[in-house]
Write an enzyme that holds these catalytic residues in place. Structure first.
Site, PDB file in Angstrom:
ATOM      1  N   GLU A   1       0.857  -1.189   0.000  1.00  0.00           N
ATOM      2  CA  GLU A   1       0.000   0.000   0.000  1.00  0.00           C
ATOM      3  C   GLU A   1       0.894   1.241   0.000  1.00  0.00           C
ATOM      4  O   GLU A   1       1.894   1.284   0.694  1.00  0.00           O
ATOM      5  CB  GLU A   1      -0.875  -0.015   1.267  1.00  0.00           C
ATOM      6  CG  GLU A   1      -1.812   1.177   1.368  1.00  0.00           C
ATOM      7  CD  GLU A   1      -2.654   1.174   2.661  1.00  0.00           C
ATOM      8  OE1 GLU A   1      -2.216   0.602   3.675  1.00  0.00           O
ATOM      9  OE2 GLU A   1      -3.760   1.747   2.628  1.00  0.00           O
TER      10      GLU A   1
ATOM     11  N   CYS B   1      -5.627  -2.966   2.676  1.00  0.00           N
ATOM     12  CA  CYS B   1      -5.402  -2.822   4.119  1.00  0.00           C
ATOM     13  C   CYS B   1      -6.683  -2.897   4.956  1.00  0.00           C
ATOM     14  O   CYS B   1      -7.174  -3.983   5.208  1.00  0.00           O
ATOM     15  CB  CYS B   1      -4.614  -1.544   4.379  1.00  0.00           C
ATOM     16  SG  CYS B   1      -3.663  -1.666   5.916  1.00  0.00           S
TER      17      CYS B   1
ATOM     18  N   LYS C   1      -9.679   1.756  -2.571  1.00  0.00           N
ATOM     19  CA  LYS C   1      -9.981   1.287  -1.200  1.00  0.00           C
ATOM     20  C   LYS C   1     -11.411   1.679  -0.815  1.00  0.00           C
ATOM     21  O   LYS C   1     -11.766   2.867  -0.872  1.00  0.00           O
ATOM     22  CB  LYS C   1      -8.962   1.925  -0.254  1.00  0.00           C
ATOM     23  CG  LYS C   1      -8.994   1.421   1.176  1.00  0.00           C
ATOM     24  CD  LYS C   1      -7.849   2.107   1.932  1.00  0.00           C
ATOM     25  CE  LYS C   1      -7.571   1.484   3.279  1.00  0.00           C
ATOM     26  NZ  LYS C   1      -6.362   2.086   3.892  1.00  0.00           N
TER      27      LYS C   1
END
Ligand SMILES: O=C(O)CCC(=O)C(=O)O
Length: 284
Positions: free
Chosen positions: A49, A162, A121
């Protein structure tokens, strides 16, 4: 969605990179890692990331690139590296600017350098554990609106970034769509990492009977955000196939997607679900 491509074995490389404030150097370190992974025989290569900038709300707007507008030096560099080394590349994530908004975006390239798709995301990392870890991605970022499944030459992949790993529904949807491996570029921290990083990966893998891989940045003692590192990959039985600690490293694992089928045959959780009592609603 049609059935996933035929099961295959694939050598995976997770590149846990040291990231600095120098974007050009970050891109060149990433390109070198991709080259090394390819030399070692990896066909699927993953980056962390925010691999091209420090993980901070100050950095995101400064480093953001307009990927759809076609002026992205990071996207161009990664497309070139995927093509030059003939690998499927999950290019971690980078800050993306689009129509005045900022996203935390993962690009995926095929072995010819063609952009197969991207994941923005969907769950932003907004937490406040006083005295330990506070972060509010929503101060700068906008969440994505799509889930991301793609067929590649190495198999059907689902992408999360994440904090997305904390939401089991996303992984369940991916499993429902025939995903064999979920990849989460990430950067947990020294508070949440030891507590949850491994647990979440194993849980997503075992609940959904598929492979789960994570790829973190390495820890830099001088950064305000202290990344946990520990990039890893788990099989559908919850076993760790490869892991590392907090320093820069490339780790490898041979994934046999046949194992997804075997585990599901041995223990047919999907057909045993009590859809009369509960259900997963797919709104995509
Ligand atoms: O969920 C966590 O504990 C960390 C998540 C994170 O660091 C992120 O989403 O970037």
């Amino acid at each position: 969605m049609a059935s996933p491509p035929p099961s295959k074995k694939v050598k995976l490389a997770l590149c846990q990179l040291a990231v600095s404030a120098d974007k050009k150097s970050n891109l060149s370190i990433a390109a070198d890692a991709i080259a090394e992974a390819a030399r070692e025989g990896a066909k699927l290569v993953v980056l962390p990331e925010m691999f091209n900038c420090p993980y901070s709300n100050d950095s995101f707007p400064k480093y953001a690139e307009d990927i759809e507008g076609g002026s992205s030096e990071s996207a161009d560099a990664m497309a070139e590296a995927a093509k030059q080394h003939g690998v499927v590349l999950i290019a971690g994530s980078m800050p993306e600017t689009s129509s005045g908004k900022l996203y935390n975006t993962c690009l995926v390239f095929d072995e010819k350098g063609k952009l197969l798709g991207k994941h923005r995301k969907v769950h932003l990392f907004d937490i406040d554990i006083p005295g330990k870890q506070t972060f509010k991605e929503s101060d700068t970022l906008t969440p994505g609106q799509n889930i991301t499944v793609m067929d590649t030459s190495v198999g059907r992949l689902g992408i999360g970034i994440c904090y997305d790993i904390r939401f089991p529904e996303l992984a369940m949807l991916y499993a429902k769509k025939g995903v064999q491996l979920i990849v989460y570029p990430g950067a947990f921290n020294v508070t949440t990492g030891p507590a949850h990083w491994e647990l979440l990966q194993r849980a997503r893998a075992v609940d959904n009977q598929l492979f789960v891989a994570t790829c973190s940045v390495a820890r830099d003692p001088d950064f305000t955000y202290q990344a946990w590192g520990h990039s890893s990959v788990f099989d559908p039985w919850g076993e760790c196939l490869a892991t590392t600690e907090e320093k820069p490293a490339i780790i490898y694992a041979d994934l046999d997607f046949e194992e997804v089928k075997t585990r599901r045959t041995n223990m047919p959780l999907e057909s045993q679900k009590r859809h009369d009592l509960y259900d997963l609603v797919d709104k995509t």
